[in-house]
Motif scaffolding. Structure first.
Motif, PDB file in Angstrom:
ATOM      1  N   THR A 125      14.036  33.397  18.838  1.00  0.00           N
ATOM      2  CA  THR A 125      14.067  32.648  17.572  1.00  0.00           C
ATOM      3  C   THR A 125      13.882  33.562  16.359  1.00  0.00           C
ATOM      4  O   THR A 125      14.698  33.575  15.443  1.00  0.00           O
ATOM      5  CB  THR A 125      12.951  31.571  17.551  1.00  0.00           C
ATOM      6  N   LEU A 126      12.750  34.338  16.363  1.00  0.00           N
ATOM      7  CA  LEU A 126      12.448  35.144  15.180  1.00  0.00           C
ATOM      8  C   LEU A 126      13.405  36.334  15.033  1.00  0.00           C
ATOM      9  O   LEU A 126      13.856  36.661  13.930  1.00  0.00           O
ATOM     10  CB  LEU A 126      11.002  35.662  15.243  1.00  0.00           C
ATOM     11  N   ALA A 127      13.717  36.975  16.175  1.00  0.00           N
ATOM     12  CA  ALA A 127      14.514  38.208  16.100  1.00  0.00           C
ATOM     13  C   ALA A 127      15.915  37.995  15.524  1.00  0.00           C
ATOM     14  O   ALA A 127      16.365  38.805  14.703  1.00  0.00           O
ATOM     15  CB  ALA A 127      14.581  38.877  17.470  1.00  0.00           C
ATOM     16  N   PRO A 128      16.637  36.939  15.925  1.00  0.00           N
ATOM     17  CA  PRO A 128      17.965  36.764  15.320  1.00  0.00           C
ATOM     18  C   PRO A 128      17.898  36.638  13.789  1.00  0.00           C
ATOM     19  O   PRO A 128      18.770  37.144  13.074  1.00  0.00           O
ATOM     20  CB  PRO A 128      18.480  35.464  15.964  1.00  0.00           C
ATOM     21  N   PHE A 129      16.839  36.000  13.295  1.00  0.00           N
ATOM     22  CA  PHE A 129      16.667  35.900  11.839  1.00  0.00           C
ATOM     23  C   PHE A 129      16.370  37.281  11.242  1.00  0.00           C
ATOM     24  O   PHE A 129      16.951  37.696  10.247  1.00  0.00           O
ATOM     25  CB  PHE A 129      15.517  34.928  11.518  1.00  0.00           C
ATOM     26  N   ARG A 130      15.466  38.013  11.919  1.00  0.00           N
ATOM     27  CA  ARG A 130      15.049  39.322  11.425  1.00  0.00           C
ATOM     28  C   ARG A 130      16.228  40.304  11.386  1.00  0.00           C
ATOM     29  O   ARG A 130      16.457  40.990  10.386  1.00  0.00           O
ATOM     30  CB  ARG A 130      13.957  39.886  12.339  1.00  0.00           C
ATOM     31  N   VAL A 131      17.005  40.317  12.469  1.00  0.00           N
ATOM     32  CA  VAL A 131      18.135  41.251  12.538  1.00  0.00           C
ATOM     33  C   VAL A 131      19.197  40.849  11.511  1.00  0.00           C
ATOM     34  O   VAL A 131      19.743  41.691  10.786  1.00  0.00           O
ATOM     35  CB  VAL A 131      18.739  41.298  13.969  1.00  0.00           C
ATOM     36  N   THR A 132      19.465  39.561  11.428  1.00  0.00           N
ATOM     37  CA  THR A 132      20.486  39.084  10.483  1.00  0.00           C
ATOM     38  C   THR A 132      20.115  39.452   9.052  1.00  0.00           C
ATOM     39  O   THR A 132      20.936  40.014   8.312  1.00  0.00           O
ATOM     40  CB  THR A 132      20.651  37.549  10.598  1.00  0.00           C
ATOM     41  N   THR A 133      18.888  39.175   8.664  1.00  0.00           N
ATOM     42  CA  THR A 133      18.518  39.426   7.269  1.00  0.00           C
ATOM     43  C   THR A 133      18.499  40.927   6.976  1.00  0.00           C
ATOM     44  O   THR A 133      18.865  41.351   5.882  1.00  0.00           O
ATOM     45  CB  THR A 133      17.167  38.772   6.907  1.00  0.00           C
ATOM     46  N   ALA A 134      18.122  41.729   7.983  1.00  0.00           N
ATOM     47  CA  ALA A 134      18.101  43.189   7.764  1.00  0.00           C
ATOM     48  C   ALA A 134      19.513  43.732   7.541  1.00  0.00           C
ATOM     49  O   ALA A 134      19.691  44.729   6.824  1.00  0.00           O
ATOM     50  CB  ALA A 134      17.453  43.885   8.966  1.00  0.00           C
ATOM     51  N   LEU A 135      20.511  43.085   8.149  1.00  0.00           N
ATOM     52  CA  LEU A 135      21.880  43.604   8.059  1.00  0.00           C
ATOM     53  C   LEU A 135      22.728  42.910   6.985  1.00  0.00           C
ATOM     54  O   LEU A 135      23.928  43.178   6.876  1.00  0.00           O
ATOM     55  CB  LEU A 135      22.582  43.512   9.422  1.00  0.00           C
TER      56      LEU A 135
END
Ligand SMILES: NC(=O)c1ccc[n+]([C@@H]2O[C@H](COP(=O)([O-])OP(=O)(O)OC[C@H]3O[C@@H](n4cnc5c(N)ncnc54)[C@H](OP(=O)(O)O)[C@@H]3O)[C@@H](O)[C@H]2O)c1
Length: 229
Positions: free
Chosen positions: A109-119
């Motif tokens: 849940t958290l990681a897809p948001f984290r990776v998306t926002t970082a990129l």
């Protein structure tokens, strides 16, 4: 046009096959893996594309930032948040592994948001940026099936995160879709699953290719059907 594709959890299962298919298509692939040794063979045996391997545990904010730094100002056309975990063996009514549940929320849940926002700065440079997250029909609120509390809740939440991201990124022309890859014969899906990694990955690639703004914010399956939330 040669695309730049970033795929997380790329060392085995669906992620690995997706890397190979995009390499075969001649794309530039950035493969995020926890153990870079996992893709050593693949580096030697793939198609015309270029492979870049990046050490990435998606739970680690520092590692995600290092991925963004490694990309520098480069364009990213497609991000596939593929990394996922089941949430442990004990997730029943009378026996729950809460640490594994927390871990599933981190990864699914958290990681897809984290990776998306970082990129996002990299995605913003693409003519038609796409952000795909492999969630699961097991997270669908319209399905009534028991068990797997940790996995189901983490994927249901990921679906919601992607729906909201699609809304917020619409004005930037970004296509955001959660996708169900089918019940796939990987380590996670097991030997009794109904489809091969090959059929699932090929289906995902075809469907992703066809996605436009009209399809953004909707939940799709590997064979192009729309899945109810
Ligand atoms: N198989 C199915 O039937 C099915 C059905 C619906 C949805 N899905 C979803 O499809 C996606 C791919 O699943 P799969 O079937 O290929 O599963 P898999 O064979 O178990 O592979 C999971 C991948 O995720 C990676 N991963 C796990 N935790 C990670 C972390 N913290 N950081 C980075 N990578 C991590 C693993 O890397 P390591 O090798 O380092 O562990 C591995 O490459 C998952 O999101 C899964 O939930 C699968």
């Amino acid at each position: 046009m040669r695309k730049t594709v970033v795929i997380t959890g790329a060392g085995r299962g669906s992620g690995r096959r997706l890397v190979e298919l995009y390499l075969d298509a001649g794309d530039q692939v950035v493969a995020g893996v926890r153990d870079p040794a996992a893709v050593r063979e693949l580096q030697h045996g793939s198609g015309d594309g270029d492979l870049e391997v990046c050490a990435l545990d998606v739970r680690d904010g520092g590692a995600v930032q290092r991925l963004a730094d490694a990309l520098g100002g480069r364009r990213v056309d497609l991000l596939i948040n593929n990394a996922g975990v089941m949430g442990g063996d004990r997730q029943s009514l009378d026996d729950m592994d809460y640490d594994a549940w927390r871990d599933a929320l981190e990864v699914n849940t958290l990681a897809p948001f984290r990776v998306t926002t970082a990129l996002l700065p990299n995605l913003a440079q693409a003519p038609q940026p796409k952000i795909i997250t492999l969630t699961s029909q097991m997270g669908s609120l319209s399905r009534n099936s028991p068990g797997a509390f940790a996995y189901r809740s983490s994927k249901a939440a990921a679906n919601k995160v992607m729906q909201v991201l699609a809304l917020e990124l619409k004005a930037r022309g970004m296509i955001v879709c959660p996708m169900h890859p089918g019940w796939v014969r990987t380590d996670m899906g097991g030997p009794n699953a109904t489809i091969s990694v090959e059929d699932s990955a090929r289906g995902l690639v075809e469907v992703i290719e066809r996605l436009g703004m009209a399809e953004s914010g909707r939940f799709w399956t590997w064979d192009g059907a729309e899945h109810p939330w």
